[in-house]
Design a protein around this motif. Structure first.
Motif, PDB file in Angstrom:
ATOM      1  N   SER A   1      -1.501 -32.513  -2.215  1.00  0.00           N
ATOM      2  CA  SER A   1      -1.028 -31.364  -2.995  1.00  0.00           C
ATOM      3  C   SER A   1       0.497 -31.354  -3.079  1.00  0.00           C
ATOM      4  O   SER A   1       1.071 -31.119  -4.147  1.00  0.00           O
ATOM      5  CB  SER A   1      -1.519 -30.063  -2.352  1.00  0.00           C
ATOM      6  N   VAL A   2       1.157 -31.619  -1.949  1.00  0.00           N
ATOM      7  CA  VAL A   2       2.622 -31.620  -1.925  1.00  0.00           C
ATOM      8  C   VAL A   2       3.178 -32.731  -2.816  1.00  0.00           C
ATOM      9  O   VAL A   2       4.155 -32.528  -3.557  1.00  0.00           O
ATOM     10  CB  VAL A   2       3.131 -31.772  -0.484  1.00  0.00           C
TER      11      VAL A   2
ATOM     12  N   MET B   1       9.203 -28.253 -15.123  1.00  0.00           N
ATOM     13  CA  MET B   1      10.237 -28.395 -14.097  1.00  0.00           C
ATOM     14  C   MET B   1      10.496 -27.037 -13.429  1.00  0.00           C
ATOM     15  O   MET B   1      10.367 -25.984 -14.043  1.00  0.00           O
ATOM     16  CB  MET B   1      11.536 -28.909 -14.709  1.00  0.00           C
ATOM     17  N   ALA B   2      10.871 -27.076 -12.150  1.00  0.00           N
ATOM     18  CA  ALA B   2      11.151 -25.843 -11.422  1.00  0.00           C
ATOM     19  C   ALA B   2      12.456 -25.243 -11.914  1.00  0.00           C
ATOM     20  O   ALA B   2      13.420 -25.940 -12.205  1.00  0.00           O
ATOM     21  CB  ALA B   2      11.229 -26.124  -9.934  1.00  0.00           C
TER      22      ALA B   2
ATOM     23  N   SER C   1       5.514 -32.272  -6.099  1.00  0.00           N
ATOM     24  CA  SER C   1       6.823 -32.912  -6.189  1.00  0.00           C
ATOM     25  C   SER C   1       6.954 -33.722  -7.476  1.00  0.00           C
ATOM     26  O   SER C   1       7.988 -33.660  -8.160  1.00  0.00           O
ATOM     27  CB  SER C   1       7.040 -33.817  -4.970  1.00  0.00           C
ATOM     28  N   ILE C   2       5.902 -34.474  -7.815  1.00  0.00           N
ATOM     29  CA  ILE C   2       5.935 -35.303  -9.023  1.00  0.00           C
ATOM     30  C   ILE C   2       6.042 -34.434 -10.279  1.00  0.00           C
ATOM     31  O   ILE C   2       6.729 -34.782 -11.243  1.00  0.00           O
ATOM     32  CB  ILE C   2       4.688 -36.210  -9.081  1.00  0.00           C
ATOM     33  N   LYS C   3       5.382 -33.275 -10.263  1.00  0.00           N
ATOM     34  CA  LYS C   3       5.418 -32.386 -11.425  1.00  0.00           C
ATOM     35  C   LYS C   3       6.756 -31.669 -11.566  1.00  0.00           C
ATOM     36  O   LYS C   3       6.998 -31.010 -12.586  1.00  0.00           O
ATOM     37  CB  LYS C   3       4.290 -31.356 -11.317  1.00  0.00           C
TER      38      LYS C   3
ATOM     39  N   TYR D   1       9.806 -22.080  -5.385  1.00  0.00           N
ATOM     40  CA  TYR D   1       8.389 -22.363  -5.633  1.00  0.00           C
ATOM     41  C   TYR D   1       7.538 -22.002  -4.418  1.00  0.00           C
ATOM     42  O   TYR D   1       7.814 -22.430  -3.297  1.00  0.00           O
ATOM     43  CB  TYR D   1       8.200 -23.850  -5.964  1.00  0.00           C
ATOM     44  N   VAL D   2       6.524 -21.189  -4.652  1.00  0.00           N
ATOM     45  CA  VAL D   2       5.571 -20.822  -3.602  1.00  0.00           C
ATOM     46  C   VAL D   2       4.170 -21.127  -4.106  1.00  0.00           C
ATOM     47  O   VAL D   2       3.735 -20.544  -5.104  1.00  0.00           O
ATOM     48  CB  VAL D   2       5.673 -19.332  -3.220  1.00  0.00           C
ATOM     49  N   PRO D   3       3.439 -22.056  -3.470  1.00  0.00           N
ATOM     50  CA  PRO D   3       2.081 -22.369  -3.932  1.00  0.00           C
ATOM     51  C   PRO D   3       1.142 -21.198  -3.685  1.00  0.00           C
ATOM     52  O   PRO D   3       1.316 -20.423  -2.742  1.00  0.00           O
ATOM     53  CB  PRO D   3       1.695 -23.581  -3.082  1.00  0.00           C
TER      54      PRO D   3
END
Length: 288
Positions: free
Chosen positions: A62-63, A1-2, A67-69, A8-10
């Motif tokens: 990817s987005v 979780m964030a 989001s799910i993660k 968060y920056v990919p």
């Protein structure tokens, strides 16, 4: 979780550069295709379009996975909301430019050509036989005579369809917030069906205009403004319908919950914007 305090920056995403290459290739090919500048314009346009579509699939995937993660926190959610607001604002400006062109043409250019105000000398020396009226294909009768589309046929039906779709997407949104998944999927599907129906009737209207009314994109200033405004709106409805289909599958897979569903909200915002634009089109293009 964030983490709540971290943004968060990919890292190492290839999609921005791939998308830029696709957009450049698409526009470069389209420019050469439209201007008949070589035989490579058309294939280059479709190659670029394929790259853009590939980019959308990859980037959105990817987005969605991020989001799910749980990689996103409230700060990222605010960024998404601000980004969507600015995107819709840019779309308002986009259509505002076309509505502005329509207003300027009707209220200034055509009356001037007819001899009013600043157009007195233009009318006297160039187009002394021209009587200002709207709709018009100009003093040169560009494209030949034409008839306009009656607002009380398919345009009125399409207006009712889009207004109904605003109701169905709103009901679906309330169902999502209330946790009623079946109702959510049913009304989301109805919204998709209404959007597809609108596009079907608009295509039928275009064929009718070309075949029976001689109203084409070449029918002077009226034909160009009519098809540019309604055509770009139809493109936006097409994109909105595709977005609704994607969100329906995400809803079916349970990607959203009562508290976290901005993906759905963003598409709903966009759909309401498309509906408002059509109301302006129906009033200023078809009726007035």
């Amino acid at each position: 979780m964030a983490q709540q305090g971290a943004y968060y920056v990919p890292h190492h995403s290839v999609w921005p550069i791939v998308g830029s290459v696709g957009l450049f290739t698409t526009m470069f090919g389209a420019a050469h295709w439209l201007n008949d500048a070589g035989s490579f314009g058309r294939p280059m346009f479709f190659i670029g379009l394929a790259i853009v579509i590939f980019t959308l699939f990859g980037w959105f995937n990817s987005v969605i996975r991020e989001s799910i993660k749980g990689s996103y926190n409230s700060q990222v959610d605010v960024s998404f909301r601000m980004g969507m607001m600015w995107f819709i604002f840019s779309e308002v400006m986009f259509f505002g430019a076309f509505f502005g062109a329509l207003f300027y043409t009707r209220m200034f250019s055509v009356p001037w050509l007819g001899g009013e105000g600043h157009g007195l000398f233009t009318h006297h020396y160039l187009w002394d036989q021209y009587a200002a009226a709207w709709p018009t294909n100009g003093p040169g009768d560009v494209g030949g005579s034409f008839s306009t589309v009656s607002p009380w046929g398919l345009p009125l039906l399409n207006t009712l369809i889009l207004l109904t779709s605003s109701v169905t997407i709103t009901i679906a949104h309330h169902a999502l917030r209330a946790g009623r998944r079946k109702q959510l999927l049913v009304f989301q599907a109805l919204t998709v069906l209404l959007g597809a129906t609108f596009l079907y009737f608009q295509a039928h209207e275009y064929m009718e205009a070309y075949e029976h009314l001689n109203l084409t994109l070449q029918s002077g200033v009226y034909g160009s403004t009519f098809f540019m405004l309604t055509g770009f709106h139809g493109l936006h409805v097409t994109l909105g319908t595709i977005m609704l289909i994607v969100i329906w599958f995400r809803c079916a897979k349970g990607h959203f919950n009562k508290e976290n569903h901005f993906g759905f909200e963003a598409v709903a915002w966009y759909w309401h914007f498309v509906d408002v634009v059509w109301l302006c089109l129906f009033l200023f293009v078809y009726i007035m």
